[in-house]
Design a protein around this motif. Structure first.
Motif, PDB file in Angstrom:
ATOM      1  N   ILE A   1       3.401  -0.417  -0.857  1.00 61.24           N
ATOM      2  CA  ILE A   1       4.267  -1.254  -0.015  1.00 61.24           C
ATOM      3  C   ILE A   1       3.687  -1.356   1.389  1.00 61.24           C
ATOM      4  CG2 ILE A   1       6.523  -1.365   1.125  1.00 61.24           C
ATOM      5  CD1 ILE A   1       7.721  -0.130  -1.421  1.00 61.24           C
ATOM      6  N   VAL A   2       3.311  -0.211   1.951  1.00 64.99           N
ATOM      7  CA  VAL A   2       2.741  -0.199   3.299  1.00 64.99           C
ATOM      8  C   VAL A   2       1.425  -0.968   3.336  1.00 64.99           C
ATOM      9  CG1 VAL A   2       1.740   1.262   5.100  1.00 64.99           C
ATOM     10  CG2 VAL A   2       3.858   1.946   3.981  1.00 64.99           C
ATOM     11  N   TYR A   3       0.549  -0.687   2.376  1.00 62.82           N
ATOM     12  CA  TYR A   3      -0.763  -1.340   2.346  1.00 62.82           C
ATOM     13  C   TYR A   3      -0.609  -2.857   2.205  1.00 62.82           C
ATOM     14  CZ  TYR A   3      -5.626  -2.265   1.084  1.00 62.82           C
ATOM     15  OH  TYR A   3      -6.912  -2.741   1.047  1.00 62.82           O
ATOM     16  N   SER A   4       0.338  -3.287   1.387  1.00 58.40           N
ATOM     17  CA  SER A   4       0.560  -4.728   1.199  1.00 58.40           C
ATOM     18  C   SER A   4       1.028  -5.384   2.494  1.00 58.40           C
ATOM     19  CB  SER A   4       1.589  -4.957   0.091  1.00 58.40           C
ATOM     20  OG  SER A   4       1.102  -4.483  -1.156  1.00 58.40           O
ATOM     21  N   LEU A   5       1.905  -4.714   3.232  1.00 59.21           N
ATOM     22  CA  LEU A   5       2.367  -5.250   4.518  1.00 59.21           C
ATOM     23  C   LEU A   5       1.223  -5.315   5.530  1.00 59.21           C
ATOM     24  CD1 LEU A   5       5.807  -3.421   4.763  1.00 59.21           C
ATOM     25  CD2 LEU A   5       5.471  -5.902   4.590  1.00 59.21           C
ATOM     26  N   MET A   6       0.376  -4.266   5.531  1.00 61.40           N
ATOM     27  CA  MET A   6      -0.767  -4.265   6.440  1.00 61.40           C
ATOM     28  C   MET A   6      -1.727  -5.413   6.124  1.00 61.40           C
ATOM     29  SD  MET A   6      -0.092  -1.719   8.425  1.00 61.40           S
ATOM     30  CE  MET A   6       1.624  -2.169   8.145  1.00 61.40           C
ATOM     31  N   MET A   7      -1.970  -5.613   4.827  1.00 63.24           N
ATOM     32  CA  MET A   7      -2.884  -6.676   4.421  1.00 63.24           C
ATOM     33  C   MET A   7      -2.266  -8.051   4.654  1.00 63.24           C
ATOM     34  SD  MET A   7      -5.522  -5.024   3.750  1.00 63.24           S
ATOM     35  CE  MET A   7      -6.501  -6.483   3.357  1.00 63.24           C
ATOM     36  N   ALA A   8      -0.932  -8.163   4.516  1.00 57.02           N
ATOM     37  CA  ALA A   8      -0.276  -9.436   4.831  1.00 57.02           C
ATOM     38  C   ALA A   8      -0.508  -9.795   6.294  1.00 57.02           C
ATOM     39  CB  ALA A   8       1.223  -9.350   4.536  1.00 57.02           C
ATOM     40  N   GLY A   9      -0.421  -8.777   7.164  1.00 58.61           N
ATOM     41  CA  GLY A   9      -0.678  -8.998   8.585  1.00 58.61           C
ATOM     42  C   GLY A   9      -2.103  -9.442   8.848  1.00 58.61           C
TER      43      GLY A   9
END
Length: 466
Positions: free
Chosen positions: A44-52
């Motif tokens: 979840i965290v990694y996906s949000l970071m990559m979305a950014g």
């Protein structure tokens, strides 16, 4: 939008869906409930970071162009980002090992949010500051998060094989699904809602803020070097000694630099390559298509990594050869297809061929990420993981800076040719890495067999009581 784009996107989506739905028990690894909870939190965290990160990607070049900067000035802004990553990357990596990987991940969020804010200004100096902040953030993104994950994984006593599951899922989601959605969302903000090219950067800042809140509330801290008294210079020295004394680590660093250098150069080149005569191309949709191809690659990698009989060092040689060939397409089409002198309009025939070739390259990128993560977890020592990983980025950033500095001096075909050559060199280095890894494993097995035989012989000897 032209039918061609939908056909390519739909074809890739069908293949990815078929691969995912056809998975059998051989393509999956049995894991525990605590691990799944840990993995899902990280994803979840990694996906949000990559979305950014991904929301910004397709619109950086476009935003600078809209502010009236030419290709040379835009190249200098890109150089500032890569140069910043080169100068500060090793320092922030060492600080992550010493001060804590969780703190480094939070620092990434704050730094990248500030970088997004600078995009509102058309002033060259402000944009340059934003690129410097972005370079620092990129160094943290590609070292601190992976270092935190590996350390936390082993600290919790999970099986090493399960790391491959997290790596492949992270790339499938973060570099695949999230990237596709980011491209489509960016396209919606810019082209459909007409909010302007700065809108994706504002959206990116929001996703980064959400991810930072999750990190602060649910992650525990971990460190690299257990010595509290070790200064940065000592950490640099230790990392340099580790690289110099172990050929496997040095080869891994060279392979990573060559591939990522070619990849980041491609990120800069694909827009002008597909629109040499200012053709109208949907940047967000093409970017989403590339990310779908990357998703396909990560799905293939997940299957390969689940099979202990298949060596990552072996199949990556094939991946590098294919990626090298795919970046030769702009050169081939330049010779075989007569260039159009008509300005504007839709994508050309040669451009369509290049889109397909670029999708093949992106599929190789999708295989590369989880595979290089797997090799790094095997060969890089834990105590200086972030430091060593950012050492790898020094030659990468030098390479990209040199290419971008000379962006107006050479035709695009020459730069694609250079990238293709570097990827072929990566193939040769990967071959060398496999040979060394196999020889070390053979010696280790021979030593184990000898030691076992000696113990058995000692047990069989009669006890001499004098």
């Amino acid at each position: 939008m032209e039918t061609f784009y939908f056909l390519v996107f739909g074809g890739l989506a069908a293949v990815v869906a078929a691969l995912e739905l056809s998975k059998t028990s051989k393509d999956r690894v049995n894991t525990s409930t605590p691990f799944n909870s840990f993995k899902n939190n990280y994803l979840i965290v990694y996906s949000l970071m990559m979305a950014g990160d991904w929301l910004q990607g397709p619109y950086v070049y476009y935003l600078y162009s809209s502010y009236g900067f030419d290709k040379g000035e835009i190249g200098q802004l890109f150089i500032a980002g890569f140069g910043s990553s080169m100068l500060f990357g090793t320092i922030v990596g060492s600080l992550a090992d010493k001060q804590g990987r969780k703190r480094a991940c939070v620092t990434y969020c704050i730094t990248y949010i500030l970088s997004c804010i600078t995009k509102h200004s058309p002033e060259y100096k402000v944009l340059m500051l934003g690129r410097i902040l972005g370079g620092i953030a990129t160094s943290l993104l590609f070292s601190a998060f992976e270092s935190w994950l590996v350390a936390e994984h082993f600290k919790r006593g999970f099986d090493q094989q399960w790391l491959s599951v997290t790596f492949s899922n992270a790339i499938f989601l973060g570099n695949g699904l999230v990237a596709i959605l980011s491209g489509l969302f960016g396209n919606l903000l810019v082209d459909n809602l007409n909010l302007g090219p700065v809108a994706p950067f504002d959206a990116a800042a929001c996703f980064l803020a959400i991810g930072m809140a999750i990190i602060l509330s649910s992650w525990t801290e971990n460190y690299g070097d257990p010595s509290e008294n070790k200064d940065l210079l000592s950490q640099f020295k230790g990392a340099a000694i580790a690289i110099a004394s172990d050929e496997k680590i040095a080869l891994l660093g060279a392979i990573q630099s060559l591939f990522e250098g070619s990849m980041y150069t491609f990120v800069f080149l694909w827009t002008p390559a597909l629109s040499p005569n200012d053709e109208e191309i949907p940047h967000g949709f093409i970017f989403a298509t590339f990310m779908l191809a990357s998703m396909l690659g990560s799905s293939i990698a997940a299957r390969l990594l689940c099979r202990s009989s298949i060596k990552v060092e072996g199949y990556m040689q094939i991946v590098f050869v294919i990626s090298s060939a795919s970046l030769l397409l702009p050169i081939v089409t330049n010779f075989l297809v007569a260039p159009s002198g008509v300005k504007g309009g839709g994508i050309s025939f040669s451009g369509s061929i290049q889109v397909i070739g670029f999708c093949v390259f992106e599929a190789c990128v999708g295989i590369f990420w989880p595979s290089i993560m797997k090799m790094r977890s095997q060969y890089i020592p834990e105590e200086a993981r972030s430091t060593i990983m950012n050492f790898f980025r020094i030659p990468l950033n030098i390479f990209v800076c040199v290419v971008l500095y000379n962006v107006n001096a050479f035709p695009i075909t020459v730069m694609f040719g250079m990238c293709s050559i570097f990827l072929f060199v990566a193939t040769l280095l990967q071959r060398r890495l496999m040979v060394i890894a196999d020889s070390h494993k053979t010696r280790s097995l021979d030593w184990t067999a000898t030691a076992t035989k000696d113990m058995e012989d000692a047990e069989e000897e009669p006890l001499n009581v004098g």
